[in-house]
Design an enzyme around this catalytic site. Structure first.
Site, PDB file in Angstrom:
ATOM      1  N   ASN A   7      -2.389  -8.647 -16.506  1.00  0.00           N
ATOM      2  CA  ASN A   7      -2.966  -8.277 -15.220  1.00  0.00           C
ATOM      3  C   ASN A   7      -3.924  -7.111 -15.487  1.00  0.00           C
ATOM      4  O   ASN A   7      -3.509  -5.964 -15.565  1.00  0.00           O
ATOM      5  CB  ASN A   7      -1.803  -7.880 -14.292  1.00  0.00           C
ATOM      6  CG  ASN A   7      -2.255  -7.582 -12.883  1.00  0.00           C
ATOM      7  OD1 ASN A   7      -3.434  -7.321 -12.637  1.00  0.00           O
ATOM      8  ND2 ASN A   7      -1.315  -7.606 -11.961  1.00  0.00           N
ATOM      9  N   ARG A  99      -3.992 -12.822 -14.327  1.00  0.00           N
ATOM     10  CA  ARG A  99      -4.533 -12.625 -12.988  1.00  0.00           C
ATOM     11  C   ARG A  99      -6.044 -12.535 -13.160  1.00  0.00           C
ATOM     12  O   ARG A  99      -6.531 -11.676 -13.901  1.00  0.00           O
ATOM     13  CB  ARG A  99      -3.996 -11.331 -12.382  1.00  0.00           C
ATOM     14  CG  ARG A  99      -4.692 -10.963 -11.101  1.00  0.00           C
ATOM     15  CD  ARG A  99      -4.058  -9.740 -10.487  1.00  0.00           C
ATOM     16  NE  ARG A  99      -4.821  -9.279  -9.371  1.00  0.00           N
ATOM     17  CZ  ARG A  99      -5.366  -8.063  -9.279  1.00  0.00           C
ATOM     18  NH1 ARG A  99      -5.216  -7.191 -10.265  1.00  0.00           N
ATOM     19  NH2 ARG A  99      -6.048  -7.721  -8.215  1.00  0.00           N
ATOM     20  N   HIS A 187      -6.451  -9.989  -3.176  1.00  0.00           N
ATOM     21  CA  HIS A 187      -4.998  -9.726  -3.094  1.00  0.00           C
ATOM     22  C   HIS A 187      -4.236 -11.003  -2.715  1.00  0.00           C
ATOM     23  O   HIS A 187      -3.142 -10.938  -2.168  1.00  0.00           O
ATOM     24  CB  HIS A 187      -4.653  -8.658  -2.028  1.00  0.00           C
ATOM     25  CG  HIS A 187      -5.088  -7.276  -2.360  1.00  0.00           C
ATOM     26  ND1 HIS A 187      -5.481  -6.363  -1.402  1.00  0.00           N
ATOM     27  CD2 HIS A 187      -5.171  -6.622  -3.543  1.00  0.00           C
ATOM     28  CE1 HIS A 187      -5.799  -5.219  -1.971  1.00  0.00           C
ATOM     29  NE2 HIS A 187      -5.625  -5.342  -3.276  1.00  0.00           N
ATOM     30  N   ARG A 248     -11.912   3.859  -1.292  1.00  0.00           N
ATOM     31  CA  ARG A 248     -12.982   2.956  -0.815  1.00  0.00           C
ATOM     32  C   ARG A 248     -13.129   3.095   0.693  1.00  0.00           C
ATOM     33  O   ARG A 248     -12.135   3.256   1.399  1.00  0.00           O
ATOM     34  CB  ARG A 248     -12.627   1.495  -1.129  1.00  0.00           C
ATOM     35  CG  ARG A 248     -12.801   1.134  -2.569  1.00  0.00           C
ATOM     36  CD  ARG A 248     -12.377  -0.306  -2.835  1.00  0.00           C
ATOM     37  NE  ARG A 248     -11.328  -0.351  -3.813  1.00  0.00           N
ATOM     38  CZ  ARG A 248     -10.566  -1.405  -4.068  1.00  0.00           C
ATOM     39  NH1 ARG A 248     -10.734  -2.528  -3.410  1.00  0.00           N
ATOM     40  NH2 ARG A 248      -9.632  -1.345  -4.986  1.00  0.00           N
ATOM     41  N   GLU A 390       3.508  -9.403  -8.052  1.00  0.00           N
ATOM     42  CA  GLU A 390       2.391 -10.282  -8.403  1.00  0.00           C
ATOM     43  C   GLU A 390       2.596 -10.925  -9.769  1.00  0.00           C
ATOM     44  O   GLU A 390       2.294 -12.104  -9.960  1.00  0.00           O
ATOM     45  CB  GLU A 390       1.088  -9.481  -8.400  1.00  0.00           C
ATOM     46  CG  GLU A 390       0.626  -9.128  -6.993  1.00  0.00           C
ATOM     47  CD  GLU A 390      -0.432  -8.035  -6.981  1.00  0.00           C
ATOM     48  OE1 GLU A 390      -0.137  -6.924  -7.465  1.00  0.00           O
ATOM     49  OE2 GLU A 390      -1.528  -8.292  -6.495  1.00  0.00           O
TER      50      GLU A 390
END
Ligand code: ADP
Length: 408
Positions: A7, A99, A187, A248, A390
């Protein structure tokens, strides 16, 4: 079955090895037998490697090189060498899952990696310049070190391939859509995992539920899930759209960018400001970490208080914008670093939705290592806090695809 998951992000490369033959409860996330992390953010020409095994062995070392392939190889060798050794050789690894952040419009599900898939990941790097190249770097490192082990790409955009056109088309010129300038959403691995887990926890079929899943980590996004499919999501063409995040901005008036460009700022300036100097960090002037924001509020810092209030307001606005797509709300899910741990964010968001009959249970508003329900017994909306996994979801997805391909 031993599955290695990679990942890769902009500043770290997380990896873990699952041994699914030891997996007693296949529906529950297993603990990896080995977890490795490369931290690329060290000053100078060095990267830090950290490894931890389920058996309690740990390793931490600086690799003094700027050769990223060498650092990845050094990390992988800790699987079969030294104190952290958990397998005899790389030949013990059956599958590798990656990923991959951007799969564009074409990759709608987990895909076995072939030269054509690698080419597509490289091509899509124009849309994900920070992530897709590092994903490709991981794929090529595995090819060099593990030879022809089956490798799979699990795309963070794939879960959102079910968005209707009204959710993915930007109302600019139609030509944008033809160039691939549209909303993709991100996501997806996490939103899909927590929505499936929510259905499992509630003992109801996912197809019968209307959910909104809030992934609130360094990056933040919300997704509306109807009949198990993503029907609306807050991130768009890039992971910059939507909610206010750690550093962000989320959505802002695009006119601000035109104004700043006319004032002489370069595209690189705007990229840095919007991705690294905005959000909680930009408004508070302190930190992108929600824990630091709370500490500063407790010390009376007004900008930190504004940052928190803005974070909640933006979150409420995004969640409420999704209600018409669902025609109601059965389940609200919180996940990722902030979502799993912050009772003030749970209550801050939910306070705006009491008119829906949503009620939190004040006795349940505490962090827990387990997935938990935090709504009151008579709440009309069930509210769950679910730890996202994940890497586990990637391992499971790869295993399913591999098993299906073996049967054919
Ligand atoms: P990433 O998006 O990098 O995977 P995470 O999901 O790990 O990020 O989330 C990281 C963020 O989680 C941190 O920046 C911090 O703001 C937040 N966080 C972690 N622990 C807590 C906590 N106890 N309370 C509030 N926020 C937390």
């Amino acid at each position: 079955m031993k599955i290695l998951v990679l990942n890769a992000g902009s500043s770290t490369q997380k990896s873990c090895l699952y041994d699914l033959s030891d997996d007693a409860a296949p529906d529950m996330p297993a603990t990896p037998v080995w977890e490795g992390l490369i931290d690329w953010t060290h000053q100078g020409e060095a990267a830090e490697i950290r490894v931890e095994t389920a058996g309690g062995k740990t390793l931490k070392k600086l690799v003094p090189t700027d050769d990223r392939a060498k650092v990845i190889a050094d990390l992988l060798y800790t699987l079969c060498q030294g104190d952290t050794r958990v397998i005899d050789s790389f030949a013990a690894i059956d599958l590798v899952g990656h990923r991959v952040v951007h799969g564009g419009a074409e990759y709608r599900e987990c895909t076995r990696i072939t030269p054509a898939v690698k080419e597509a990941i490289a091509r899509l790097a124009v849309f994900a310049p920070v992530h897709n190249p590092v994903n490709l770097e991981g794929i090529e490192a595995i090819e060099r070190i593990l030879g022809d082990v089956p490798q799979f790409a699990v795309f963070d955009t794939a879960f959102h391939h079910t968005l209707p056109a009204t959710a993915y088309v930007y109302p600019g010129p139609y030509d944008w859509l033809e160039q691939g300038i549209r909303r993709y959403g991100f996501h997806g691995i996490s939103h899909q995992y927590v929505s499936q887990r929510a259905a499992q926890l509630l003992g109801q079929p996912l197809t019968s539920l209307r959910l909104i899943t809030c992934h609130l980590g360094n990056g933040c996004s919300v997704t509306a899930v109807h009949e198990g499919r993503s029907v609306e999501t807050s991130m768009g063409f890039t992971p910059l759209e939507g909610l206010m995040m750690g550093s962000r901005s989320g959505s802002i008036d695009p006119g601000i960018l035109i104004h700043l460009l006319r004032q002489g700022h370069t595209p690189d300036d705007l990229d840095r400001v919007l991705n690294q100097e905005s959000g909680l960090k930009g408004i508070s002037g302190l930190s992108n970490d929600m824990r630091h924001i709370h500490a500063a509020i407790a010390a009376g810092n007004e900008r930190a208080a504004l940052a928190f209030d803005l974070f909640i307001h933006r979150l409420q606005t995004a969640v409420s914008g999704m209600l018409p797509s669902l025609g109601g709300l059965d389940v609200l899910v919180f996940t990722a670093g902030i979502g799993e741990n912050d009772p003030l964010v749970w209550s801050g968001l939910c306070r705006g939705f009491e008119f829906l009959g949503l009620k939190l249970d004040p006795d349940r508003l505490q962090r827990s290592p387990d997935d938990q329900e935090i709504s009151a017994p008579d709440s009309r909306v069930r509210v769950l806090v679910i730890h996202t996994h994940e890497d586990w979801a990637i391992a499971q997805t790869c295993l399913r695809l591999y098993s299906t391909s073996q049967r054919q």
